[in-house]
Design a protein around this motif. Structure first.
Motif, mmCIF file in Angstrom:
data_model
loop_
_atom_site.group_PDB
_atom_site.id
_atom_site.type_symbol
_atom_site.label_atom_id
_atom_site.label_comp_id
_atom_site.label_asym_id
_atom_site.label_seq_id
_atom_site.Cartn_x
_atom_site.Cartn_y
_atom_site.Cartn_z
ATOM 1 N N PHE A 149 0.862 49.730 17.104
ATOM 2 C CA PHE A 149 1.311 49.240 18.412
ATOM 3 C C PHE A 149 2.366 48.166 18.165
ATOM 4 O O PHE A 149 2.102 47.206 17.425
ATOM 5 C CB PHE A 149 0.150 48.608 19.199
ATOM 6 N N ASP A 150 3.533 48.296 18.776
ATOM 7 C CA ASP A 150 4.593 47.304 18.601
ATOM 8 C C ASP A 150 4.602 46.304 19.744
ATOM 9 O O ASP A 150 4.291 46.659 20.889
ATOM 10 C CB ASP A 150 5.974 47.993 18.598
ATOM 11 N N ASP A 151 4.997 45.076 19.430
ATOM 12 C CA ASP A 151 5.423 44.059 20.413
ATOM 13 C C ASP A 151 4.375 43.049 20.862
ATOM 14 O O ASP A 151 4.719 42.075 21.523
ATOM 15 C CB ASP A 151 6.063 44.686 21.677
ATOM 16 N N GLY A 152 3.095 43.257 20.572
ATOM 17 C CA GLY A 152 2.091 42.233 20.910
ATOM 18 C C GLY A 152 1.862 42.030 22.394
ATOM 19 O O GLY A 152 1.582 40.920 22.851
ATOM 20 N N SER B 261 3.645 41.861 10.916
ATOM 21 C CA SER B 261 4.726 41.041 11.481
ATOM 22 C C SER B 261 5.763 41.919 12.174
ATOM 23 O O SER B 261 6.170 42.949 11.650
ATOM 24 C CB SER B 261 5.413 40.245 10.369
ATOM 25 N N HIS B 262 6.165 41.448 13.355
ATOM 26 C CA HIS B 262 7.270 42.114 14.071
ATOM 27 C C HIS B 262 8.411 41.101 14.202
ATOM 28 O O HIS B 262 9.025 40.996 15.244
ATOM 29 C CB HIS B 262 6.777 42.598 15.436
ATOM 30 N N SER B 263 8.590 40.300 13.107
ATOM 31 C CA SER B 263 9.595 39.229 13.004
ATOM 32 C C SER B 263 9.166 38.015 13.820
ATOM 33 O O SER B 263 8.047 37.975 14.352
ATOM 34 C CB SER B 263 10.982 39.720 13.436
ATOM 35 N N THR C 130 11.415 36.546 16.396
ATOM 36 C CA THR C 130 11.973 36.568 17.759
ATOM 37 C C THR C 130 12.411 37.951 18.220
ATOM 38 O O THR C 130 13.118 38.070 19.213
ATOM 39 C CB THR C 130 13.203 35.634 17.825
ATOM 40 N N HIS C 131 11.999 39.008 17.476
ATOM 41 C CA HIS C 131 12.419 40.370 17.804
ATOM 42 C C HIS C 131 13.944 40.507 17.780
ATOM 43 O O HIS C 131 14.557 41.227 18.565
ATOM 44 C CB HIS C 131 11.867 40.800 19.173
ATOM 45 N N SER C 132 14.574 39.815 16.830
ATOM 46 C CA SER C 132 16.034 39.901 16.675
ATOM 47 C C SER C 132 16.422 41.237 16.078
ATOM 48 O O SER C 132 15.645 41.841 15.329
ATOM 49 C CB SER C 132 16.524 38.821 15.716
ATOM 50 N N PRO D 191 12.300 45.099 14.157
ATOM 51 C CA PRO D 191 12.498 45.138 15.613
ATOM 52 C C PRO D 191 13.530 46.191 16.006
ATOM 53 O O PRO D 191 14.575 46.299 15.351
ATOM 54 C CB PRO D 191 13.017 43.726 15.939
ATOM 55 N N ASN D 192 13.206 46.953 17.002
ATOM 56 C CA ASN D 192 14.094 48.012 17.487
ATOM 57 C C ASN D 192 14.344 49.079 16.417
ATOM 58 O O ASN D 192 15.234 49.913 16.558
ATOM 59 C CB ASN D 192 15.429 47.388 17.926
ATOM 60 N N GLY D 193 13.605 49.006 15.318
ATOM 61 C CA GLY D 193 13.778 49.977 14.226
ATOM 62 C C GLY D 193 15.032 49.749 13.408
ATOM 63 O O GLY D 193 15.335 50.525 12.501
HETATM 64 ZN ZN LIG Z 1 9.540 45.923 19.167
#
Ligand SMILES: [Zn+2]
Length: 367
Positions: free
Chosen positions: A124-127, A256-258, A260-262, A297-299
């Protein structure tokens, strides 16, 4: 050959009717053929996961889990499943796969373990809060453990992701009438975001916003929110650290998804370090465990981003590149299959194991 005006009009009308007729026949036949083909490939075990996924590692991606009434209020319904749809997907996974969180499944697979049913990791992405609220109880029904990718700084600061901020603004512009839409288009233009008021407005504004610099994007969002006087709904918030900790204590993996999702290819070297090293440190500090997995983020993954992830010490990383993994797939570029529920339905809009299998099989993901 010459036609009189009258003959010309009649001929055009006949041709028009024929092409309209062809079009409507095609519209009726295409879903029938598509379903029949999917069923045949499934029953003959060509697309069946028993065959196609054997010995490979399948990783599926979910983003949001929203009840239907909330999904309709979300700017990107295509990346949301309802709890009922997630339950259906989990039932499908339960029938055909050995399910678990990514890092443990990945290690067992690399060590040569070959279970009767092939390995599948749920991510699951993004929390998002809805993962905790609506997703977790469904996973519990199946006793499934999954991997949740968390943007650490957004959790710290309790702010939603920038693409959602823009999405809610775009939705407000659409709902507030022509004048608001016109003003939004003009504002977007001044920030170098040339969008048109099409039916896919929410998606277009995001795609164009990705092309401007992060600083400019931040200013654009502030100006948009100020102009439209909009704020995200309460149900649209991200999880808190307490909620994330609870999931981890229940055996789910946190990745981790970074920070700040940069978009990582846009980051300077120092920012890349921050997004990878600092997010790992923050998550480890909050959860008191080692964080092994990273999700771009965003692949968006290029050589610099991958190198930053390597230096930060992650043992695996996932992209949005479609497909199943073979053992030789680079460990920091793992492929995934994004679950868009609308692509897994038959012509009666019922979820179909045959259609889902065909998409997962990679034979024709866009069908
Ligand atoms: Zn994401």
């Amino acid at each position: 050959m010459f036609y009189t005006n009258r003959e010309f009009v009649i001929l055009n009308a006949i041709n028009g009717r024929t092409s309209n007729l062809n079009l409507s026949i095609l519209k009726t036949i295409k879903p029938l053929l598509r379903d029949a083909l999917a069923e045949w490939l499934f029953l003959s075990e060509i697309s069946n996961p028993d065959k196609r996924a054997k010995g490979k590692l399948t990783v599926v991606t979910f983003h949001r889990v929203l009840p239907e009434n909330l999904r309709q209020q979300y700017p990107y319904p295509g990346i949301s499943v309802t709890p009922e749809e997630l339950r259906w997907c989990c039932g499908f996974f339960n029938t055909y796969f050995s399910v678990g969180p990514l890092t443990s499944i990945y290690e067992r697979w690399l060590n040569g373990e070959l279970p009767e049913k092939p390995f599948l990791a749920i991510t699951f992405d993004d929390g998002q809060l809805d993962n905790f609220q609506y997703g977790l109880p469904i996973l519990d029904e199946f006793d499934f453990k999954a991997t949740f990718y968390i943007p650490a700084s957004n959790i710290d600061e309790e702010i939603i992701l920038w693409h959602d901020q823009i999405g809610y603004c775009a939705l407000a512009a659409r709902n507030n009438g022509e004048k608001a839409m016109q003003k939004t288009l003009e504002l977007a233009q001044t920030y170098g975001v040339p969008v048109k008021p099409t039916s896919a407005f929410e998606n277009h504004i995001i795609q164009h916003s990705k092309r401007i610099s992060p600083e400019k994007r931040k200013q654009f969002i502030e100006a948009l929110e100020h102009m439209l006087k909009t704020s995200p709904p309460e149900w649209g918030r991200l999880m808190t650290w307490d909620e994330i900790r609870l999931m981890h204590q229940q055996g789910h993996e946190i990745g981790s998804h970074s920070m700040t999702h940069s978009l990582m290819p846009q980051c300077k070297d120092k920012e890349l370090e921050y997004e990878t090293i600092e997010s790992k440190r923050r998550l480890e500090e909050e959860l008191n465990t080692e964080i092994a997995s990273f999700c771009y983020p965003n692949g968006n993954c290029d050589a610099r981003s991958e190198n930053a992830v390597r230096i930060a010490g992650y043992t695996n990383a996932v992209t949005t590149q479609w497909g199943k993994n073979q053992p030789w797939q680079p460990h920091l570029q793992l492929k995934r299959c994004d679950v868009n529920i609308f692509n897994n339905q038959n012509r009666k809009q019922q979820l179909s194991a045959a259609r889902f299998s065909l998409r997962l099989s990679g034979l024709q993901p866009g069908l």
